[in-house]
Design an enzyme around this catalytic site. Structure first.
Site, short mmCIF file in Angstrom:
data_model
loop_
_atom_site.label_atom_id
_atom_site.label_comp_id
_atom_site.label_asym_id
_atom_site.label_seq_id
_atom_site.Cartn_x
_atom_site.Cartn_y
_atom_site.Cartn_z
N CYS A 31 0.83 -1.20 0.00
CA CYS A 31 0.00 0.00 0.00
C CYS A 31 0.86 1.25 0.00
CB CYS A 31 -0.86 0.02 1.25
SG CYS A 31 -1.95 -1.38 1.23
N TYR A 170 -5.81 -13.15 -4.45
CA TYR A 170 -5.12 -12.83 -3.18
C TYR A 170 -5.81 -13.53 -2.01
CZ TYR A 170 -3.61 -9.42 0.49
OH TYR A 170 -3.11 -8.80 1.60
N HIS A 173 -3.09 -12.91 4.31
CA HIS A 173 -3.63 -11.92 5.24
C HIS A 173 -5.12 -12.14 5.50
CE1 HIS A 173 -0.12 -9.66 3.41
NE2 HIS A 173 0.23 -9.92 4.65
N ASP A 268 4.14 -11.12 9.59
CA ASP A 268 4.53 -11.17 8.18
C ASP A 268 5.48 -9.99 7.90
OD1 ASP A 268 4.56 -11.32 5.36
OD2 ASP A 268 2.72 -10.16 5.19
#
Ligand code: ADP
Length: 735
Positions: A31, A170, A173, A268
């Site tokens: 991001c 994706y 997460h 992570d």
């Protein structure tokens, strides 16, 4: 210096389905606060990295449908033709350098709070997000599963049309495909729940459909958290992770593997405070055992030798990086050219991703002040405009702000004297990186500037590093012989308890007394510290938790009297969970929501911030709601540490301003104030101040930044996919 031949392996091509990565350096999705609505920012940020040698460049996570709406945070979006048009600005830039552009198709389920679109998200079962505040999803029925999969397919086609080479489904997460796979979320009993194969069905069907739609034209990638670190309740690498990769492998061209979940994704994006580079390898290394497809993984890889070793010993095929690519967009080029000493090594303080956690303001970086400013300000990480005059510039203070300012000024060709009373460049960073637990890697910030400045003064004989000098006063500054003076003299912690709650000193708090200390006095080590230590906290970043850990691990009994929420900002940098675990282990006691009304020798008086009498109301003359009439309590200590607030060292600047009438006769054109000396601030912002002034020093009022470019929708301009607004052209300063 030539490249070390053992690093050659990093520059081999890697075929990924129908496309080929030109080397093994790959910027994973991360991001930046641009999304699809700031195409200039998006394009320019990825462009400098493509220029710097990264073979693959991704957007941030990219929403496939309005029911995956992450506002307030900023994701990319591929909802319509407008998004296609805007994201094409990025893919065009990436292709200019022969790199591949990737997009991570994302559906958040209940982890996306739906604050703008206000639709109800779908999920495998009906639950409340453990990450968001109170967002539930509806359990998708079989029709809705088909619909959800069709959204991935439509978004994949739009991705292809926007020029993306790599299309992700994706799942890491804890986003949608993983929610189906993990029994932590998936409680279904139909064909999409129960057995491992059933839970995997949504993911592989989606991949199959996306592949059918755009495979052959695009590389199909998936991002998979191979171990969610919950044990049996989630995904475990040896039990499910490897099995999943084997099952789904036929539909995937490129595996992107990491660990952890969303609620604690600091496992992570591990901060350097707790994790060294490659900390995910113990899990990632299993994946190549079950696939012949290329495997990439992140792990804050910054060292070329470690990267090459990871490839050579068969743990990964491709080095994934987000943070190291932000700190140095030219990392691959510098390794390729053997310019190892020019690398701006990521310090791992996670300030970049703190911005996403906060809710989406533009990303910043402590090491690379140009990160995020490529389009907005036209700052290129490796190129600066040439000096516009032969002004000689004195920079006082060689902390992060002063050393950055001096470095950029010298790069521009100015003659600079960088002046500091300390022997070493680095300012406040020297003491914190030497003393505070886990912060050693933050010193890369200083090391980069120290190395560059030493190289620059060798090249430019008239420039100088005047270190270990006398503290500079106004007389000496006026007589120094400089045309311009930059004051970057930093700040220090308050010695009298002045704090953000009362904006006043605390009666009796006085760090000139033997039993009361500031953080700097703790570091200096010249006051003895008693067994029972109390820390007064009115700071929201790292100082109090770090000092509590330091002192408790030295055997002190530590209590924190907390007025503002200890380490609040560390929640955004993902450091807080493990920091709190550490303090718990060390039995640090916290008295929450309280503040100190006065200090006496060996004890302090405190009150609860929400106790009786604390309500903001008129209480009569002279009565403050901040010093409530409730019964105050006493707390005993042997030593007290004041982490209550800071004050700028702006004395030199104020004295110079007061003598403005003498500037001209001393040949001085202007005087500036930057960094903590201007106002105490975060490392990234102090560094920004230095870079900003160095780039704009010719401006008539350079103390104040030039306006930056804003990407705003202009009302009355109908959307026209054929038009490229000239405003989106990327222009770097000095080009
Ligand atoms: P910042 O984060 O803004 O760069 P720091 O506190 O890290 O600020 O660094 C400020 C630096 O300025 C320190 O290295 C300090 O020694 C130096 N300094 C402060 N006042 C003077 C002065 N009067 N003369 C010389 N050096 C100074």
């Amino acid at each position: 210096m030539a490249r070390d031949p053992q690093h050659d392996i990093l520059f081999e091509e890697v075929p990924v389905g129908p496309k080929t990565l030109k080397n093994r350096f790959y910027q994973t999705p991360h991001c930046i606060g641009a999304g699809s609505s700031q195409p200039g920012f998006q394009a320019a940020h990825r462009s400098v990295k493509a220029e710097g040698g990264w073979a693959g460049l991704n957007t941030e996570y990219c929403s496939i449908h309005p029911s995956s709406d992450d506002v307030m945070r900023i994701s990319a979006r591929l909802w319509d033709e407008g998004d296609v048009h805007n994201l094409r600005a990025m893919t065009d830039e990436v292709h200019k350098y022969g790199s591949l552009a990737g997009v991570e198709l994302w559906y958040g389920g209940p982890h996306a709070p739906q604050m703008e679109g206000r639709q109800t998200p779908l999920g495998p079962s009906h639950y409340n997000s453990e990450f968001e505040i109170g967002t539930y999803c509806k359990e998708a029925d079989e029709d809705e599963i088909q619909l959800l999969q069709s959204w991935y397919v439509e978004a994949a086609k739009r991705a292809r049309d926007a020029g993306f080479d790599i299309v992700y489904v994706y799942g890491a997460h804890s986003y949608m495909p993983l929610q189906f796979l993990s029994p932590y979320y998936n409680k279904r009993t139909d064909a999409y729940g129960g057995s491992f194969e059933n839970r995997a069905r949504f993911w592989y069907e989606t991949l199959e459909k996306v592949r059918e739609a755009v495979g052959g034209e695009c590389t199909i990638a998936t991002r998979f958290a191979v171990d969610s670190l919950y044990g049996e309740e989630g995904i475990e690498v040896e039990r499910d992770g490897m099995k999943f990769v084997e099952l789904v492998d036929p539909f995937v061209d490129l595996w992107d593997v990491n660990i952890g979940d969303l609620a604690e994704w600091g496992e992570d994006a591990g901060p350097s405070r707790f994790y060294r580079q490659g900390h995910q390898l113990p899990w990632q290394k299993y994946i190549k055992q079950v696939t012949g497809k290329p495997v990439l993984g992140v792990g804050r890889f910054t060292d070329a030798t470690k990267m090459a070793e990871v490839i050579r010993n068969g743990q990964l095929d491709i080095i994934g990086a987000a943070r190291p690519s932000i700190a140095d967009p030219f990392l691959p080029k510098k390794i390729e050219e053997g310019r190892y000493e020019d690398i701006r090594t990521c310090i791992g303080n996670n300030v970049c991703l703190s911005r996403w956690e906060i809710g989406g303001p533009p990303m910043v970086c402590s090491q690379n002040a140009t990160a995020g400013e490529e389009f907005r300000r036209g700052w290129h990480p490796e190129r600066v405009p040439e000096a516009e005059s032969d002004d000689a510039i004195l920079v006082v203070g060689a902390g992060p702000a002063g050393s950055e300012c001096a470095r950029v000024l010298m790069e521009r060709g100015y003659v600079v004297h960088l002046y500091d009373q300390d022997e070493k460049i680095g300012g406040h960073l020297n003491a914190i990186t030497e003393n505070l637990p886990g912060l050693a890697e933050w010193s890369y910030h200083r090391d980069y500037r120290e190395t560059q400045l030493q190289k620059l003064v060798k090249k430019q004989k008239d420039s100088q590093l005047a270190l270990g000098a006398n503290p500079l006063d106004a007389d000496s500054a006026l007589n120094y012989g400089a045309d311009k003076i930059v004051v970057a003299t930093g700040s220090s912690w308050n010695t009298d308890g002045t704090n953000a709650l009362t904006h006043e000193p605390i009666p009796g708090a006085d760090a000139s007394l033997p039993h009361i200390l500031t953080p700097e006095q703790v570091f200096a080590g010249n006051k003895s510290i008693g067994k029972r230590v109390t820390i007064l906290n009115a700071d929201t970043y790292y100082m109090t938790p770090s000092l509590a850990e330091l002192l408790a691990s030295r055997g002190h009994e530590v209590t924190v009297l907390d007025g503002v929420g200890m380490g609040t900002y560390m929640e955004f940098t993902l450091e807080l969970p493990n920091q709190l675990r550490r303090l718990h282990e060390l039995e640090v006691e916290v008295i929450p929501e309280s503040w100190c009304s006065r200090v006496e020798e060996g004890r302090l008086e405190y009150y609860n911030l929400y106790g009786e009498g604390s309500k903001r109301e008129y209480k009569g003359p002279g009565q403050s709601p901040r010093a409530p009439n409730q019964s105050h309590q006493w707390h005993e200590f042997d030593s007290l540490v004041l982490v209550t607030g800071k004050h700028s060292h702006n004395d030199l600047y104020r004295r110079l301003k007061a003598r403005k009438s003498e500037w001209e006769s001393n040949g001085i054109k202007d005087v500036y104030l930057i960094g903590d000396a201007l106002a105490p601030k975060m490392l990234a912002d102090a560094t920004f101040d230095g870079q900003r002034l160095a780039r704009e020093i010719e401006q008539p009022n350079a103390q104040w930044p030039l306006p930056f470019r804003r990407e705003v929708a202009v009302h009355g301009h109908p959307f026209n996919p054929e038009s490229t607004r000239p405003d989106y052209k990327i222009v770097y300063q000095g080009d």
